[in-house]
Design an enzyme around this catalytic site. Structure first.
Site, PDB file in Angstrom:
ATOM      1  N   GLU A  95       0.569  -0.912  -0.418  1.00 22.27           N
ATOM      2  CA  GLU A  95       0.240   0.054   0.143  1.00 22.27           C
ATOM      3  C   GLU A  95       0.747   0.982  -0.082  1.00 22.27           C
ATOM      4  OE1 GLU A  95      -2.390  -0.507   2.987  1.00 22.27           O
ATOM      5  OE2 GLU A  95      -3.304  -1.981   2.834  1.00 22.27           O
TER       6      GLU A  95
ATOM      7  N   LYS B 217       2.257   4.560   1.703  1.00 15.77           N
ATOM      8  CA  LYS B 217       2.459   5.057   2.951  1.00 15.77           C
ATOM      9  C   LYS B 217       1.630   6.581   2.473  1.00 15.77           C
ATOM     10  CE  LYS B 217       5.246   5.200   7.055  1.00 15.77           C
ATOM     11  NZ  LYS B 217       4.993   6.751   7.588  1.00 15.77           N
TER      12      LYS B 217
ATOM     13  N   LYS C 191      10.684   3.590   3.888  1.00 12.26           N
ATOM     14  CA  LYS C 191      10.598   4.450   3.386  1.00 12.26           C
ATOM     15  C   LYS C 191      11.198   4.985   2.452  1.00 12.26           C
ATOM     16  CE  LYS C 191       9.900   7.488   7.113  1.00 12.26           C
ATOM     17  NZ  LYS C 191       8.807   7.979   7.616  1.00 12.26           N
TER      18      LYS C 191
ATOM     19  N   CYS D  91       8.411  44.876   7.819  1.00 12.46           N
ATOM     20  CA  CYS D  91       8.330  45.733   7.823  1.00 12.46           C
ATOM     21  C   CYS D  91       7.519  46.832   7.743  1.00 12.46           C
ATOM     22  CB  CYS D  91       9.581  46.425   6.028  1.00 12.46           C
ATOM     23  SG  CYS D  91       9.366  48.109   5.848  1.00 12.46           S
TER      24      CYS D  91
HETATM   25  S1  IVH Z   1      -0.500   0.062   9.095  1.00 19.01           S
HETATM   26  C1  IVH Z   1      -0.168  -0.968  13.550  1.00 19.01           C
HETATM   27  N1  IVH Z   1      -0.573   1.117   6.111  1.00 19.01           N
HETATM   28  O1  IVH Z   1       1.784   5.344   9.135  1.00 19.01           O
HETATM   29  C2  IVH Z   1      -0.188   0.689  12.706  1.00 19.01           C
HETATM   30  N2  IVH Z   1      -0.439   3.220   7.768  1.00 19.01           N
HETATM   31  O2  IVH Z   1       3.874   4.533  11.490  1.00 19.01           O
HETATM   32  C3  IVH Z   1      -0.864   0.311  10.757  1.00 19.01           C
HETATM   33  N3  IVH Z   1      -0.049   5.594   7.653  1.00 19.01           N
HETATM   34  O3  IVH Z   1       0.568   5.842  12.383  1.00 19.01           O
HETATM   35  C4  IVH Z   1      -0.800   0.775  10.189  1.00 19.01           C
HETATM   36  N4  IVH Z   1      -0.132   5.377   5.348  1.00 19.01           N
HETATM   37  O4  IVH Z   1      -0.579   6.598  10.378  1.00 19.01           O
HETATM   38  C5  IVH Z   1      -0.910   1.723   7.557  1.00 19.01           C
HETATM   39  N5  IVH Z   1      -1.739   2.034   3.962  1.00 19.01           N
HETATM   40  C6  IVH Z   1      -0.540   2.555   5.242  1.00 19.01           C
HETATM   41  C7  IVH Z   1      -0.254   4.039   5.792  1.00 19.01           C
HETATM   42  C8  IVH Z   1      -0.031   3.908   6.950  1.00 19.01           C
HETATM   43  C9  IVH Z   1       0.390   6.374   5.845  1.00 19.01           C
HETATM   44  C10 IVH Z   1       0.741   5.926   8.865  1.00 19.01           C
HETATM   45  C11 IVH Z   1      -1.107   6.385  10.261  1.00 19.01           C
HETATM   46  C12 IVH Z   1       0.451   4.994  11.302  1.00 19.01           C
HETATM   47  C13 IVH Z   1       1.788   5.488  10.535  1.00 19.01           C
HETATM   48  C14 IVH Z   1       3.004   4.737  10.936  1.00 19.01           C
END
Ligand code: IVH
Length: 672
Positions: A113, A115, A315, A427
């Site tokens: 997925e 992020k 990342k 200013c």
């Molecule tokens: S799964 C148990 N899926 O990334 C954690 N998180 O550091 C499950 N995030 O706080 C998270 N896209 O806000 C998941 N496709 C995605 C995501 C995602 C962004 C963020 C989320 C989380 C942080 C994790």
């Protein structure tokens, strides 16, 4: 309409509106026009005003906001909100996969997925109704931001089809780039400092007290987790697809926002694809997330103290290079805001040559602790302008000079000021500081203000150089002979310019007001003020209380207006504009008057000669006010066909005068 009928009508309208909302925002295939949608929404709002106890907290009318949260209550999460462990290389992904395979002891399917770079939210639905939305907080407890989340159009307020009775959705709230840029453009126009990046702005917005402002900003949400109903599907991917039936916006498979694979190659392929393509996305991502799909396997893998073992983030490396800081210069904008700019030894970054980077403000310089000649790290993140993220202390030249924010304006040498609670220096020399003077004229002649044909930034520069103007009002005393003598100015263009200036005298007051470039007075605020005060004279003597009484005008705008009108330079400009014949008051529209000033009208039912909107517009053109529900203070109810019996009853009970359509027409035609 009696109460039973109202119950049914409210239910029917709510369902219809929620379906159209879904078609528009989630599926991007609207069936009806915005106008028709608004009409349905108004109808529902009217009914809810009439029967307030029938208004549900998940009514489609809640989308536009209005609820104020004074203090966000702290709420415990039902399922802890953990984070993900981060990886940065193929090796680390391989290690993670090997470990998972060893623990699970069978083949694994992975879901890849995006992020999303925003802020996490947990949304609880009970019996298909949105009940509570909580931010991540410390993972155990978060803040209740329900009223604000209800305004996000892609978050369903009520679920559809075979939804589970009790379910929590986890997702990411983010700022679509288009809306983020629009917001910054508006702030620029209003002379307010711009927001630095979409992620912080999304989380700041989510915690604003006024949900109406949240609604206007246009946040969005993607879901990435469904909690409490593992038994409904074999795995994560399948459950996410199912959530789409319940009404959620899920990542589209067709655009590769989500993908299943069984191999490391599949995972790496997804990673490389998005590392390359992420620039084209309409929102920001900071990596991808890989999850073990099957719920039984997820259970075997379990959790560490901080994160699940069944998921990992990869990342992206922000593109970063190092170069030398040669000089820090300062730019002064139209509003006097002073921005420090780092001048760098040119360096290649992400396909372009970078020579400059924004340092934002004095705090940022201090935080970085810069010295001239330093080797600095420059990154290009989501923002278009690169930024300096750090300094290589080992490479510092001995005895070099520390970068200190300036005290005096680099253009006019006035002493800079910094308002309490603000990060930006200004200013204050609005009328004598060249970039502010030029910037103000450029704003004044702009398309949304005076729209002066034949006049652009270059000509403004030339007019300043030739000492022909020093402010916007001076434009009106320019002569053909003066202009034609400017460099690169032919007879025809000089004529055009003079004609354009002359024509601008017809521009309506609200645009002139916007054109004056008063700090925090953008297009919308100018419109509101013009409509309310009707003339610049009235506006210039308004007290703080009178200013704040106008819808959407707060303390800051009111103070900025007062500052402007107290300033001697502004007064001179206003006088000159007045003498030139520029529109400094609202021209009464044809058929318009002030004769119904102070009167309030409730318009209800269907009419023969007018549509309801026409009727309401006529009321406003004559100074009257339209209100949606009847109270003791209502002056008239204009009753058309099919007006609800309860409204009639209420009007009679409160002794409000009821006008038929004919009465209204007579009242309109009376010569008083
Ligand atoms: S799964 C148990 N899926 O990334 C954690 N998180 O550091 C499950 N995030 O706080 C998270 N896209 O806000 C998941 N496709 C995605 C995501 C995602 C962004 C963020 C989320 C989380 C942080 C994790």
């Amino acid at each position: 309409m009696n109460k039973n009928e109202a119950v049914q009508e409210i239910e029917r309208l709510s369902l219809e509106l929620s379906e159209h909302n879904h078609l528009y925002y989630v599926e991007s295939r609207p069936l009806i026009s915005d106008y028709d949608f608004d009409m349905l929404l108004n109808k529902l709002q009217d009914l809810e005003d009439e029967f307030p106890d029938l208004a549900s907290e998940n009514s489609p009318t809640k989308r536009v906001g209005g609820d104020i949260t004074k203090k966000f209550e702290s709420v415990e999460h039902k399922y802890a909100m953990l984070s993900l462990s981060n990886t940065y290389s193929k090796d680390e992904i391989e290690e993670w996969v090997a470990r998972a395979l060893k623990m699970v002891e069978s083949d694994i399917e992975y879901v890849c997925e995006l992020k999303y770079d925003g802020c996490a939210i947990g949304i609880q639905y009970v019996e298909g109704q949105l009940k509570q939305a909580i931010t991540r907080g410390d993972g155990a407890k978060g803040e209740n931001v329900t009223a604000n989340v209800r305004t996000i159009r892609t978050v369903p307020l009520t679920l559809k089809n075979d939804f589970p009775k009790d379910v929590e959705i986890r997702g990411e709230i983010f700022f679509p780039l288009e809306n983020f840029h629009r917001l910054n453009e508006k702030r620029r126009e209003q002379g307010e400092p711009e927001f630095a990046n979409p992620r912080n702005t999304a989380s700041g917005t989510l915690k604003m007290q006024d949900s109406k402002v949240v609604a206007e900003r246009g946040l969005d949400c993607f879901l990435y987790g469904v909690y409490g109903v593992d038994d409904q599907a074999e795995g994560h991917y399948e459950l996410v697809q199912k959530a789409s039936d319940w009404g959620f916006k899920i990542p589209p498979v067709s655009l590769r926002y989500i993908e299943k694979t069984s191999s490391i190659e599949g995972i790496m392929n997804f990673i490389h694809y998005w590392d390359e393509k992420r620039k084209e996305l309409p929102f920001e991502i900071d990596g991808v997330v890989i999850k073990v799909n099957n719920y039984d396997q997820q259970e075997i893998l379990g959790f560490t103290a901080k994160s699940p073992r069944w998921a990992i983030a990869y990342k992206f490396k922000a593109e970063r290079v190092s170069t030398i800081l040669e000089e820090v210069t300062y730019q002064v904008g139209r509003t006097g805001a002073v921005t420090p700019v780092a001048n760098l030894k040119p360096v290649q970054l992400g396909g372009t040559t970078v020579k400059r980077a924004s340092l934002h403000n004095a705090d940022q310089i201090e935080k970085l602790g810069l010295y001239l000649g330093d080797r600095v790290y420059v990154e290009k993140g989501g923002e278009i302008i690169p930024k300096i993220v750090g300094v290589d202390l080992d490479d510092r030249i001995a005895n070099s000079e520390e970068v200190k924010f300036i005290h005096a304006c680099p253009e006019c040498h006035a002493e800079l000021i910094r308002h309490e609670g603000e990060v930006q220096h200004y200013c204050p020399n609005e009328i004598g500081c060249p970039p502010q003077m030029k910037g103000k004229v450029e704003h004044f002649i702009g398309r949304k203000a005076m729209d002066i044909d034949g006049l652009g930034a270059e000509t403004v520069d030339a007019l300043f150089e030739a000492n022909l103007i020093s402010n916007s009002a001076d434009l009106y005393s320019l002569t053909f002979d003066q202009v034609v003598n400017l460099e690169r100015m032919a007879d025809k263009s000089a004529n055009n310019l003079i004609d354009g200036i002359e024509a601008s005298k017809k521009i309506p007051f609200e645009r002139v007001l916007f054109g004056l470039g008063i700090r925090m007075v953008g297009e919308t605020v100018a419109k509101k003020l013009a409509k309310y005060f009707k003339s610049l004279d009235a506006l210039s003597v308004a007290t703080l209380d009178e200013l704040i009484a106008v819808d959407e005008i707060g303390d800051k705008i009111a103070l900025s207006l007062q500052d402007f009108f107290l300033n001697e330079g502004s007064r001179q400009i206003i006088q000159k504009l007045k003498d030139a014949g520029v529109q400094l008051m609202i021209e009464e529209q044809e058929g318009g008057s002030n004769r119904w000033e102070g009167l309030s009208f409730v318009v209800s039912g269907v009419f023969d000669a007018f549509s309801r909107d026409e009727l309401k517009a006529t009321i406003e053109q004559n100074g009257g006010k339209n209100v949606s529900s009847i109270s003791k203070k209502t002056s008239f109810v204009v009753a058309g066909d099919k007006m609800g019996p309860s409204k009639l009853e209420k009007a009679t009970k409160l002794e409000v005068t009821i006008l038929t359509e004919q009465d209204f027409i007579k009242m309109m035609n009376r010569d008083d």
